[in-house]
Design an enzyme around this catalytic site. Structure first.
Site, PDB file in Angstrom:
ATOM      1  N   GLN A   1      37.002  -2.831  16.643  1.00 40.63           N
ATOM      2  CA  GLN A   1      36.603  -1.714  15.775  1.00 40.63           C
ATOM      3  C   GLN A   1      37.567  -1.559  14.597  1.00 40.63           C
ATOM      4  OE1 GLN A   1      36.920   2.247  17.434  1.00 40.63           O
ATOM      5  NE2 GLN A   1      35.609   3.134  15.863  1.00 40.63           N
TER       6      GLN A   1
ATOM      7  N   ARG B   1      37.630 -13.844  21.001  1.00 41.78           N
ATOM      8  CA  ARG B   1      36.208 -14.161  20.790  1.00 41.78           C
ATOM      9  C   ARG B   1      36.035 -14.756  19.392  1.00 41.78           C
ATOM     10  NH1 ARG B   1      33.318  -9.114  20.034  1.00 41.78           N
ATOM     11  NH2 ARG B   1      35.250  -7.947  19.773  1.00 41.78           N
TER      12      ARG B   1
ATOM     13  N   ASP C   1      44.192 -16.168  22.490  1.00 45.58           N
ATOM     14  CA  ASP C   1      44.337 -15.235  23.611  1.00 45.58           C
ATOM     15  C   ASP C   1      45.799 -14.804  23.638  1.00 45.58           C
ATOM     16  OD1 ASP C   1      44.595 -13.942  26.016  1.00 45.58           O
ATOM     17  OD2 ASP C   1      43.648 -15.519  27.226  1.00 45.58           O
TER      18      ASP C   1
ATOM     19  N   TYR D   1      45.558   2.943  30.717  1.00 46.37           N
ATOM     20  CA  TYR D   1      45.666   2.713  29.264  1.00 46.37           C
ATOM     21  C   TYR D   1      46.840   3.517  28.694  1.00 46.37           C
ATOM     22  CZ  TYR D   1      44.171   3.029  24.333  1.00 46.37           C
ATOM     23  OH  TYR D   1      44.100   2.999  22.961  1.00 46.37           O
TER      24      TYR D   1
HETATM   25  P1  NAD Z   1      38.488  -2.985  20.291  1.00 43.71           P
HETATM   26  O1  NAD Z   1      38.280  -2.991  21.753  1.00 43.71           O
HETATM   27  O2  NAD Z   1      37.373  -2.629  19.399  1.00 43.71           O
HETATM   28  O3  NAD Z   1      39.051  -4.390  19.814  1.00 43.71           O
HETATM   29  C1  NAD Z   1      40.033  -5.077  20.549  1.00 43.71           C
HETATM   30  C2  NAD Z   1      39.877  -6.553  20.236  1.00 43.71           C
HETATM   31  O4  NAD Z   1      40.834  -7.251  21.032  1.00 43.71           O
HETATM   32  C3  NAD Z   1      38.490  -7.115  20.623  1.00 43.71           C
HETATM   33  O5  NAD Z   1      37.912  -7.764  19.513  1.00 43.71           O
HETATM   34  C4  NAD Z   1      38.785  -8.072  21.767  1.00 43.71           C
HETATM   35  O6  NAD Z   1      37.942  -9.218  21.758  1.00 43.71           O
HETATM   36  C5  NAD Z   1      40.227  -8.448  21.499  1.00 43.71           C
HETATM   37  N1  NAD Z   1      40.929  -8.880  22.697  1.00 43.71           N
HETATM   38  C6  NAD Z   1      40.834  -8.398  23.958  1.00 43.71           C
HETATM   39  N2  NAD Z   1      41.615  -9.105  24.784  1.00 43.71           N
HETATM   40  C7  NAD Z   1      42.216 -10.050  24.031  1.00 43.71           C
HETATM   41  C8  NAD Z   1      43.137 -11.086  24.325  1.00 43.71           C
HETATM   42  N3  NAD Z   1      43.579 -11.296  25.563  1.00 43.71           N
HETATM   43  N4  NAD Z   1      43.575 -11.845  23.294  1.00 43.71           N
HETATM   44  C9  NAD Z   1      43.116 -11.657  22.045  1.00 43.71           C
HETATM   45  N5  NAD Z   1      42.221 -10.713  21.702  1.00 43.71           N
HETATM   46  C10 NAD Z   1      41.781  -9.916  22.701  1.00 43.71           C
HETATM   47  O7  NAD Z   1      39.754  -2.026  20.022  1.00 43.71           O
HETATM   48  P2  NAD Z   1      40.106  -1.227  18.692  1.00 43.71           P
HETATM   49  O8  NAD Z   1      39.432   0.080  18.765  1.00 43.71           O
HETATM   50  O9  NAD Z   1      39.937  -2.081  17.500  1.00 43.71           O
HETATM   51  O10 NAD Z   1      41.644  -0.947  18.969  1.00 43.71           O
HETATM   52  C11 NAD Z   1      42.675  -1.755  18.449  1.00 43.71           C
HETATM   53  C12 NAD Z   1      43.993  -1.178  18.894  1.00 43.71           C
HETATM   54  O11 NAD Z   1      44.094   0.184  18.486  1.00 43.71           O
HETATM   55  C13 NAD Z   1      44.209  -1.160  20.414  1.00 43.71           C
HETATM   56  O12 NAD Z   1      45.561  -1.369  20.702  1.00 43.71           O
HETATM   57  C14 NAD Z   1      43.814   0.238  20.801  1.00 43.71           C
HETATM   58  O13 NAD Z   1      44.449   0.649  21.980  1.00 43.71           O
HETATM   59  C15 NAD Z   1      44.336   1.014  19.607  1.00 43.71           C
HETATM   60  N6  NAD Z   1      43.685   2.314  19.455  1.00 43.71           N
HETATM   61  C16 NAD Z   1      42.369   2.396  19.110  1.00 43.71           C
HETATM   62  C17 NAD Z   1      41.760   3.640  18.992  1.00 43.71           C
HETATM   63  C18 NAD Z   1      40.308   3.791  18.600  1.00 43.71           C
HETATM   64  O14 NAD Z   1      39.783   4.913  18.621  1.00 43.71           O
HETATM   65  N7  NAD Z   1      39.624   2.708  18.244  1.00 43.71           N
HETATM   66  C19 NAD Z   1      42.519   4.795  19.223  1.00 43.71           C
HETATM   67  C20 NAD Z   1      43.841   4.673  19.616  1.00 43.71           C
HETATM   68  C21 NAD Z   1      44.430   3.428  19.699  1.00 43.71           C
HETATM   69  N1  SER Z   2      39.953   5.877  21.225  1.00 45.20           N
HETATM   70  C1  SER Z   2      40.829   5.453  22.266  1.00 45.20           C
HETATM   71  C2  SER Z   2      40.171   5.544  23.599  1.00 45.20           C
HETATM   72  O1  SER Z   2      39.352   6.425  23.755  1.00 45.20           O
HETATM   73  C3  SER Z   2      42.079   6.303  22.263  1.00 45.20           C
HETATM   74  O2  SER Z   2      43.178   5.490  22.313  1.00 45.20           O
HETATM   75  O3  SER Z   2      40.492   4.789  24.466  1.00 45.20           O
END
Ligand code: NAD
Ligand code: SER
Length: 314
Positions: A15, A39, A52, A142
């Site tokens: 995302q 992916r 990975d 998490y």
């Molecule tokens: P997401 O799940 O949309 O994307 C994560 C990506 O990581 C995916 O494309 C997945 O294929 C890839 N991935 C998973 N395992 C993997 C591996 N072993 N090696 C390589 N790639 C791998 O997550 P996001 O929402 O884009 O979040 C990104 C970061 O931001 C994360 O650390 C998440 O905890 C943090 N975060 C996100 C939010 C939110 O609301 N989106 C909020 C707080 C923190």
């Molecule tokens: N948007 C994230 C979740 O709900 C917060 O880190 O997991």
């Protein structure tokens, strides 16, 4: 960013990564931003590597191959998916982070960005205007992995001089890519269902306030923090940042301003308990003072822009 910088984005298909890669490429040139994920990418306007993060040797190889000078490490398992497979979440979120911190320190990567989350807080943390430094007693695997990750970032900064920078993101709202298994995902799904079905069933209860942010603010915050003067940054664990605080009832009312026939009902599931353990809003003065953080999108502007853009997509 200097002219000879090369940036590696890990977890680039997610995302945040989808939009961060676009923003970084627009700013610094497509060829200087290497996207990577476990992916295959749907499309990539620049270099892309399948990687990975659990494979430390492969990560080292990619860093060397491109002479990477900066890393944005976004690969993770989010809160709701993590509760279904806690061991996997711990391994990916913790071992994956350690692989990247260690490779970065060893290979002289200049800067690393790694996001933490509001999930580091727990039910004994103050709910409103949750301070930067307060009780952190996360309930989810998490949140536990994010809290431990923050300490590892601080540790690598202190012991190895690694320039690690981090933000505790709130729930992020966006249209370019679907969210990846979090508790705050309802605040994205609601737009898709409002436009497709005219109604939405929320898995979070009507009055549950959570901190949220529109993606353009989150991307700007991330790049601003990475460009900030190192000596101005007082925090090397992770910065609180705040933008919006709303409940499902409040976002539904904001959507009804544009779609008066839209209706919402409620069927809460296990994600409600997770939401209850998180703050409603955060106190973010360290980020405002140290690197000039300021949100630009309020709820009305977020809803208007989301409806326009989700509408175009569907
Ligand atoms: P997401 O799940 O949309 O994307 C994560 C990506 O990581 C995916 O494309 C997945 O294929 C890839 N991935 C998973 N395992 C993997 C591996 N072993 N090696 C390589 N790639 C791998 O997550 P996001 O929402 O884009 O979040 C990104 C970061 O931001 C994360 O650390 C998440 O905890 C943090 N975060 C996100 C939010 C939110 O609301 N989106 C909020 C707080 C923190
Ligand atoms: N948007 C994230 C979740 O709900 C917060 O880190 O997991």
């Amino acid at each position: 960013m200097g002219t000879r910088e090369t940036v590696l984005v890990l977890g680039a298909n997610g995302q945040i990564g989808t939009e961060l890669v676009t923003a970084l490429r627009a700013k610094y040139g497509n060829e200087n931003i290497v996207a990577s994920d476990i992916r295959e990418a749907a499309q990539s306007d620049g270099p892309f590597e399948i990687l990975d993060i659990m494979n430390a040797a492969a990560a080292t190889e990619v860093i060397k191959k491109y002479n990477v000078t900066q890393i944005y490490h976004l690969a993770a398992i989010l809160s709701a998916t993590g509760e279904k497979n806690p061991r996997l979440a711990w391994q990916v979120n913790m071992d994956g982070l350690l692989n990247i911190l260690e490779a970065s320190a060893e290979l002289g990567v200049k800067k690393v960005f790694w996001p933490s989350s509001i999930a580091v807080f727990g039910k004994n943390s103050p709910k409103r205007l949750t301070p930067q430094y307060t009780i952190t007693d996360p309930d989810t695997i998490y949140g536990i992995s994010k809290l431990a990750g923050e300490r590892w970032c601080q540790y690598y900064y202190r012991t190895r001089g690694l320039d690690v920078r981090s933000i505790r993101y709130p729930g992020l709202i966006s249209y370019a890519s679907k969210p990846g298994g979090g508790t705050t995902d309802y605040a994205v799904e609601i737009f898709h269902e409002a436009l497709k079905q005219g109604k939405y069933t929320s898995f979070i209860k009507e009055s549950q306030l959570l901190p949220m942010m529109y993606m353009p603010d989150a991307i700007r915050a991330t790049i601003d923090l990475m460009e900030a003067d190192a000596d101005k940054l007082r925090i090397r664990s992770s910065y609180n940042i705040h933008s919006l605080s709303f409940s499902p009832a409040m976002i539904a009312a904001a959507i009804q301003m544009h779609l008066p026939d839209f209706t919402i009902d409620y069927a809460v599931d296990f994600r409600q308990k997770i939401a209850e353990s998180w703050p409603a809003s955060l106190e973010d003065s360290y980020a405002r003072v140290d690197w000039g953080w300021k949100p630009l999108y309020d709820l009305a502007a977020t809803v208007k822009d989301m409806l326009e853009n989700v509408g175009k997509k569907i």
